[in-house]
Design an enzyme around this catalytic site. Structure first.
Site, PDB file in Angstrom:
ATOM      1  N   ILE A 280      16.036  35.502   1.149  1.00  0.00           N
ATOM      2  CA  ILE A 280      14.963  34.616   1.615  1.00  0.00           C
ATOM      3  C   ILE A 280      13.941  35.401   2.430  1.00  0.00           C
ATOM      4  CG2 ILE A 280      14.427  32.643   3.108  1.00  0.00           C
ATOM      5  CD1 ILE A 280      17.193  31.498   2.314  1.00  0.00           C
ATOM      6  N   ASN A 283      11.775  37.474   0.157  1.00  0.00           N
ATOM      7  CA  ASN A 283      10.811  36.634  -0.548  1.00  0.00           C
ATOM      8  C   ASN A 283       9.691  36.146   0.366  1.00  0.00           C
ATOM      9  OD1 ASN A 283      12.200  36.956  -2.932  1.00  0.00           O
ATOM     10  ND2 ASN A 283      13.254  34.993  -2.835  1.00  0.00           N
ATOM     11  N   GLU A 298      27.018  27.025   7.771  1.00  0.00           N
ATOM     12  CA  GLU A 298      28.276  27.122   8.512  1.00  0.00           C
ATOM     13  C   GLU A 298      29.180  28.019   7.695  1.00  0.00           C
ATOM     14  OE1 GLU A 298      32.072  26.825   9.367  1.00  0.00           O
ATOM     15  OE2 GLU A 298      31.778  24.891   8.387  1.00  0.00           O
TER      16      GLU A 298
END
Length: 546
Positions: A280, A283, A298
């Protein structure tokens, strides 16, 4: 959009009541009949995109971990083209879904809760027991109580969020706040160990008006698909939640490449979560996304029980056995490391071993323990037992037996170590292994520091003591060592609406499932100011001259 003709209040929310399934009870008989009906059946599970059940793709199988020759489900694997279709369809469905009145969205999830706790109760239990190796009680608290609690409490939390409005308004001004769903879609990646988490990962964002691509665990597809079907029966529109089991790496690559990726809702391994976050970030640097994606995750834990010499030893022993060995230690909250003072060690050990002998392991779902989830988990957990047998500073004082001839069974294993930072004290095992370190009672404060610094995780932990000053010291020194901290209670078993769940450090983003805090992560607020008074002059009063 329908007209708003009233301010509606949701039914009062309470935690789902648990059934005991006592011998001879109607619920025990109904469950046994359902298990008998489904135990030799293989469920065919499609990919579902835009309400269309897609078959003809590559397939994989989910096995019964108690009897790994049995296949509980054969499921389709979404390919790249299917995921791209799912993204496109979800974005189209988003327009009408976010425009649907909140009360109508709520009604869908509240009806699903009633279907799960009523009409489909035994199917939910059986799918979780057969596919994920849970006994009756563990399935009841997970697949019934926690699933329905999430659905009902989230509806209440959402209503409370929408009701939060600016308390002040200037003369002639009306201020208000919208809680918009995120611009794009949410990617929900679910684990095998909790059917409830599998349901909450897509449903929590969806109740706030988001659309979701739901990737169930390969080892929980059976129970997760049943939840999806129940949501559809409850009225969930096509495309709002796309049910897309498939190869994790390929799917995630496609999802994260979309400019419309808005959020990750994840429960799983720390390594995978870090890799997704890294992608992420890359990107973002390449300007792939329309907005900054929300990352909610989690992951693992290396959870502790800390025993003070003033503790009620029987309570500490019983709570530790449950926390370490219920559901075979396959809870991210499971107790994996235990600290016992030397002054009470003999009494503690004698009682621990006496009670440990009572733990039964079986395939009939009546036993306290069952199998671990699959052969890779079995091999990994066994490797820690093999390591402990070879380690000069470790001694296995109970358990240690492993048998995968029929199912993946590992006996509850207790290790005593002389090294407080040994391999089994530091690394997440995710299985029925408890490691004990005996510390000097006179070094209680220093040992609390040791507990805090031993693990990179910070999910759950417990202090057992009757001395209030000892509790206070532990509470202070271990403040950041656990997102869920327990006093004289086991470190597992958080209840929705009572103990919001999540941890920090390597354990995740601590966004607290089972609370309003989680739902805030899936909305984007818009402040609206409406002025009712015309401005006749652009200058300020202070601009006036004599």
């Amino acid at each position: 959009m329908s007209a708003t003709l009233g301010t509606f209040s949701l039914p009062k929310v309470e935690n789902e009541k648990l059934s005991a399934y006592a011998p001879g009870s109607p619920e025990r008989s109904a469950l046994e009949a359902t298990l008998a009906r489904l135990s030799d059946k293989t469920e065919a599970i499609p990919v579902v995109v835009n309400g269309e059940k897609i078959t003809g793709l590559s397939t994989a199988k989910q096995y019964n971990p108690s009897d790994h020759k049995k296949v509980v489900a054969e499921y389709q694997l979404a390919d790249t083209a299917t995921i791209e279709k799912a993204i496109e369809g979800a974005l189209k469905a988003k327009l009408s879904w976010e425009a649907m009145p909140f009360t109508d969205r709520c009604a869908i999830f509240l009806k699903a809760a009633e279907l799960i706790s009523g009409k489909y109760r035994y199917e939910m239990l059986a799918s979780t027991m057969l596919g994920q190796g849970k006994n009756i009680w563990q399935a009841e608290i997970d697949a019934i109580a926690e699933v329905t609690d999430f659905l009902r409490f989230n509806a209440t939390y959402a209503q409370e969020i929408y009701a939060e409005q600016p308390p002040k308004h200037s003369t002639g001004v009306w201020n208000r706040v919208e809680y918009r769903p995120l611009e794009g879609f949410v990617y929900a990646v679910a684990p095998f160990n909790f059917t409830a988490i599998g349901s909450n990962l897509p449903c929590a964002p969806a109740i706030m008006g988001n659309v979701v691509l739901w990737k169930p665990s390969s080892y929980a597809v059976y129970s997760n698909y049943l939840i999806y079907e129940i949501l559809v029966e409850a009225g969930l529109p096509a495309g709002v939640i796309q049910f897309v089991p498939g190869p994790a790496a390929d799917m995630t690559k496609t999802v994260l490449s979309s400019p419309h990726f808005a959020a990750l809702h994840f429960t799983g391994s720390t390594a995978v979560f870090k890799q997704i976050w890294h992608t992420i970030g890359e990107n973002l640097h390449l300007d792939v996304y329309r907005s900054y994606p929300r990352i909610v995750g989690e992951t693992g834990g290396k959870n502790f029980h800390m025993i003070h010499e003033s503790a009620n030893l029987r309570n500490a022993v019983m709570q530790t056995l449950r926390a370490a060995f219920e559901y075979q230690g396959q809870k991210c909250s499971a107790c994996s490391r235990l600290y016992v003072p030397d002054t009470v060690w003999k009494s503690f050990k004698d009682l621990l071993l006496q009670e440990h002998k009572k733990i039964d392991i079986g395939v009939d779902f009546l036993s306290f323990m069952g199998p671990v989830i699959h052969k890779n988990a079995f091999a990994k957990i066994k490797s820690y037992i093999d390591w402990a047998n070879a380690d000069d500073e470790s001694e296995i004082i109970a358990g240690g037996k492993c048998d995968d001839s029929v199912g993946y069974f590992i006996h509850p294993t207790i290790i005593v170590t002389k090294n407080p930072k040994s391999k089994t004290m530091c690394e997440e095992i995710f299985g029925p292994i408890l490691t004990i370190y005996i510390y000097k009672a006179s070094e209680y404060a220093q040992t609390l520091d040791l507990v805090n610094e031993t693990s990179s995780y910070a999910l759950t932990g417990s202090i057992f003591a009757q001395d209030r000053s000892a509790i206070l010291l532990a509470d202070s020194k271990l403040r950041y060592s656990a997102g869920n901290f327990y006093i004289n209670d086991k470190c597992t078993g958080a209840v929705v609406g009572q103990q919001p769940f999540g941890g920090g450090r390597a354990s995740g983003t601590n966004d607290k499932a089972g609370s309003r805090a989680l739902l805030y992560r899936f909305v984007s607020m818009r402040s609206i100011k409406e002025n009712f008074i015309n401005l006749d002059d652009f200058t300020y009063p202070s601009n006036k001259r004599e």
